[in-house]
Write a protein that holds these residues in place. Structure first.
Motif, PDB file in Angstrom:
ATOM      1  N   ILE A 115       0.855  -1.181   0.000  1.00  0.00           N
ATOM      2  CA  ILE A 115       0.000   0.000   0.000  1.00  0.00           C
ATOM      3  C   ILE A 115       0.892   1.232   0.000  1.00  0.00           C
ATOM      4  CG2 ILE A 115      -2.025  -1.062   1.066  1.00  0.00           C
ATOM      5  CD1 ILE A 115      -1.196   0.053   3.722  1.00  0.00           C
ATOM      6  N   GLN A 116       0.399   2.280  -0.636  1.00  0.00           N
ATOM      7  CA  GLN A 116       1.150   3.526  -0.651  1.00  0.00           C
ATOM      8  C   GLN A 116       0.208   4.698  -0.437  1.00  0.00           C
ATOM      9  OE1 GLN A 116       3.310   3.391  -4.359  1.00  0.00           O
ATOM     10  NE2 GLN A 116       1.552   3.986  -5.591  1.00  0.00           N
ATOM     11  N   LEU A 117       0.697   5.661   0.324  1.00  0.00           N
ATOM     12  CA  LEU A 117      -0.020   6.892   0.624  1.00  0.00           C
ATOM     13  C   LEU A 117       0.518   7.978  -0.288  1.00  0.00           C
ATOM     14  CD1 LEU A 117      -1.866   8.605   2.535  1.00  0.00           C
ATOM     15  CD2 LEU A 117       0.156   8.868   4.019  1.00  0.00           C
ATOM     16  N   LYS A 118      -0.388   8.645  -1.005  1.00  0.00           N
ATOM     17  CA  LYS A 118       0.023   9.722  -1.915  1.00  0.00           C
ATOM     18  C   LYS A 118      -0.597  11.036  -1.482  1.00  0.00           C
ATOM     19  CE  LYS A 118       1.241   7.356  -6.166  1.00  0.00           C
ATOM     20  NZ  LYS A 118       1.042   7.369  -7.625  1.00  0.00           N
ATOM     21  N   ASN A 119       0.179  12.110  -1.616  1.00  0.00           N
ATOM     22  CA  ASN A 119      -0.314  13.426  -1.231  1.00  0.00           C
ATOM     23  C   ASN A 119      -1.084  14.078  -2.376  1.00  0.00           C
ATOM     24  OD1 ASN A 119       1.582  14.579  -3.012  1.00  0.00           O
ATOM     25  ND2 ASN A 119       3.082  14.909  -1.400  1.00  0.00           N
ATOM     26  N   SER A 120      -1.502  15.314  -2.162  1.00  0.00           N
ATOM     27  CA  SER A 120      -2.309  16.015  -3.159  1.00  0.00           C
ATOM     28  C   SER A 120      -1.540  16.308  -4.441  1.00  0.00           C
ATOM     29  CB  SER A 120      -2.864  17.313  -2.570  1.00  0.00           C
ATOM     30  OG  SER A 120      -1.803  18.145  -2.138  1.00  0.00           O
ATOM     31  N   GLU A 121      -0.228  16.181  -4.405  1.00  0.00           N
ATOM     32  CA  GLU A 121       0.601  16.363  -5.602  1.00  0.00           C
ATOM     33  C   GLU A 121       0.901  15.032  -6.292  1.00  0.00           C
ATOM     34  OE1 GLU A 121       3.973  18.463  -4.093  1.00  0.00           O
ATOM     35  OE2 GLU A 121       2.838  20.305  -3.791  1.00  0.00           O
ATOM     36  N   GLN A 122       0.238  13.981  -5.870  1.00  0.00           N
ATOM     37  CA  GLN A 122       0.362  12.630  -6.410  1.00  0.00           C
ATOM     38  C   GLN A 122       1.748  12.018  -6.191  1.00  0.00           C
ATOM     39  OE1 GLN A 122      -0.984  12.744 -10.496  1.00  0.00           O
ATOM     40  NE2 GLN A 122      -3.009  13.450  -9.909  1.00  0.00           N
ATOM     41  N   VAL A 124       4.305   9.812  -3.744  1.00  0.00           N
ATOM     42  CA  VAL A 124       4.259   8.809  -2.684  1.00  0.00           C
ATOM     43  C   VAL A 124       4.918   9.401  -1.440  1.00  0.00           C
ATOM     44  CG1 VAL A 124       5.005   6.518  -1.935  1.00  0.00           C
ATOM     45  CG2 VAL A 124       4.297   6.891  -4.307  1.00  0.00           C
ATOM     46  N   VAL A 125       4.154   9.477  -0.372  1.00  0.00           N
ATOM     47  CA  VAL A 125       4.637  10.009   0.897  1.00  0.00           C
ATOM     48  C   VAL A 125       5.196   8.883   1.755  1.00  0.00           C
ATOM     49  CG1 VAL A 125       3.913  11.175   3.020  1.00  0.00           C
ATOM     50  CG2 VAL A 125       3.002  11.915   0.828  1.00  0.00           C
ATOM     51  N   HIS A 126       4.523   7.729   1.707  1.00  0.00           N
ATOM     52  CA  HIS A 126       4.964   6.587   2.491  1.00  0.00           C
ATOM     53  C   HIS A 126       4.380   5.318   1.884  1.00  0.00           C
ATOM     54  CE1 HIS A 126       5.602   4.273   6.364  1.00  0.00           C
ATOM     55  NE2 HIS A 126       6.762   4.811   6.114  1.00  0.00           N
ATOM     56  N   ALA A 127       5.069   4.211   2.061  1.00  0.00           N
ATOM     57  CA  ALA A 127       4.609   2.943   1.497  1.00  0.00           C
ATOM     58  C   ALA A 127       4.955   1.803   2.451  1.00  0.00           C
ATOM     59  CB  ALA A 127       5.246   2.709   0.135  1.00  0.00           C
ATOM     60  N   LEU A 128       4.200   0.733   2.322  1.00  0.00           N
ATOM     61  CA  LEU A 128       4.423  -0.467   3.124  1.00  0.00           C
ATOM     62  C   LEU A 128       4.098  -1.682   2.265  1.00  0.00           C
ATOM     63  CD1 LEU A 128       4.723  -2.196   5.744  1.00  0.00           C
ATOM     64  CD2 LEU A 128       2.322  -1.660   6.218  1.00  0.00           C
ATOM     65  N   SER A 129       5.005  -2.651   2.255  1.00  0.00           N
ATOM     66  CA  SER A 129       4.773  -3.951   1.619  1.00  0.00           C
ATOM     67  C   SER A 129       4.916  -5.006   2.695  1.00  0.00           C
ATOM     68  CB  SER A 129       5.791  -4.203   0.503  1.00  0.00           C
ATOM     69  OG  SER A 129       5.634  -3.270  -0.533  1.00  0.00           O
ATOM     70  N   PHE A 130       4.015  -5.977   2.697  1.00  0.00           N
ATOM     71  CA  PHE A 130       4.073  -7.007   3.732  1.00  0.00           C
ATOM     72  C   PHE A 130       3.677  -8.355   3.156  1.00  0.00           C
ATOM     73  CE2 PHE A 130       0.045  -4.777   3.890  1.00  0.00           C
ATOM     74  CZ  PHE A 130      -0.898  -5.784   3.896  1.00  0.00           C
ATOM     75  N   GLY A 131       4.118  -9.395   3.847  1.00  0.00           N
ATOM     76  CA  GLY A 131       3.819 -10.757   3.407  1.00  0.00           C
ATOM     77  C   GLY A 131       4.765 -11.208   2.323  1.00  0.00           C
ATOM     78  N   ASN A 132       4.252 -12.006   1.410  1.00  0.00           N
ATOM     79  CA  ASN A 132       5.067 -12.599   0.351  1.00  0.00           C
ATOM     80  C   ASN A 132       5.067 -11.736  -0.903  1.00  0.00           C
ATOM     81  OD1 ASN A 132       5.630 -14.892   1.976  1.00  0.00           O
ATOM     82  ND2 ASN A 132       3.602 -15.684   1.490  1.00  0.00           N
ATOM     83  N   VAL A 133       5.615 -10.530  -0.776  1.00  0.00           N
ATOM     84  CA  VAL A 133       5.746  -9.628  -1.915  1.00  0.00           C
ATOM     85  C   VAL A 133       7.176  -9.097  -1.957  1.00  0.00           C
ATOM     86  CG1 VAL A 133       3.321  -8.916  -1.928  1.00  0.00           C
ATOM     87  CG2 VAL A 133       4.959  -7.592  -0.621  1.00  0.00           C
TER      88      VAL A 133
END
Length: 182
Positions: A115-122, A124-133
């Motif tokens: 999952i990734q969080l994007k700001n109003s300027e599109q 990526v502000v922060h991201a997280l990958s978990f599990g088998n990825v």
């Protein structure tokens, strides 16, 4: 005021306009994710700055383990007029948890997601990958556990703490495989 001073002032103002928004955005990050049981699914954001951050036009995207691109998880319409307070939490949940800031019944986060969080300027502000990825930062959490970010940025599995400081005493090692292969 002469031309040279005017140019310096304009340069400083432009620099502030470029740096200040980044500074505000850089302090909001994904802090906790719970995926099971489904009715308790949540994503918690945390604002570590001393200023409120307007989340209008922000959005969250998701990619599954088998996906090749990110798709919309929570569109910017849901963040309209939402603010995360200084040193505050913003809880997005599938159902009302008592401290939810945004209830989103279609919150679909499953094992092995990014999952990734994007700001109003599109951006990526922060991201997280978990599990088998690829690039996974944490294991899939067991039922009733959540993926939690420490203040030093280390991910671990612990007891869910929506809207509160993440648990510290009952945290498992983030390298431990908590999936059930049977």
């Amino acid at each position: 005021m002469n031309i040279k001073n005017t140019k310096v002032i304009v340069f400083i103002l432009l620099l502030l306009l470029l740096v200040l928004p980044y500074r505000l955005f850089a302090d909001v990050y994904i802090n906790e994710v719970e995926i099971n049981p489904a009715e308790k699914r949540l994503i918690e954001l945390y604002n570590s700055s001393s200023s409120s951050v307007d989340l209008t036009n922000w959005y969250i995207q998701r990619k599954t383990a088998t996906g090749s691109t990110f798709g919309s998880l929570i569109s910017k319409n849901y963040f309209e007029g939402k603010v995360i307070e200084p040193n505050g939490y913003f809880v997005i949940s599938r159902s009302e948890l008592g401290d939810s800031d945004l209830v989103f019944p279609n919150l679909t986060i499953t094992e092995s997601n990014s999952i990734q969080l994007k700001n109003s300027e599109q951006k990526v502000v922060h991201a997280l990958s978990f599990g088998n990825v690829e690039g996974s930062m944490a294991s899939n959490p067991t039922i009733g556990s959540s993926i939690q970010r420490s203040s030093s940025g280390v991910w671990s599995i612990g007891t869910p703490t929506p809207g509160e400081k993440n648990s510290g005493g009952d945290v498992e090692d983030s390298d431990e495989d908590t999936t059930n292969d049977s």
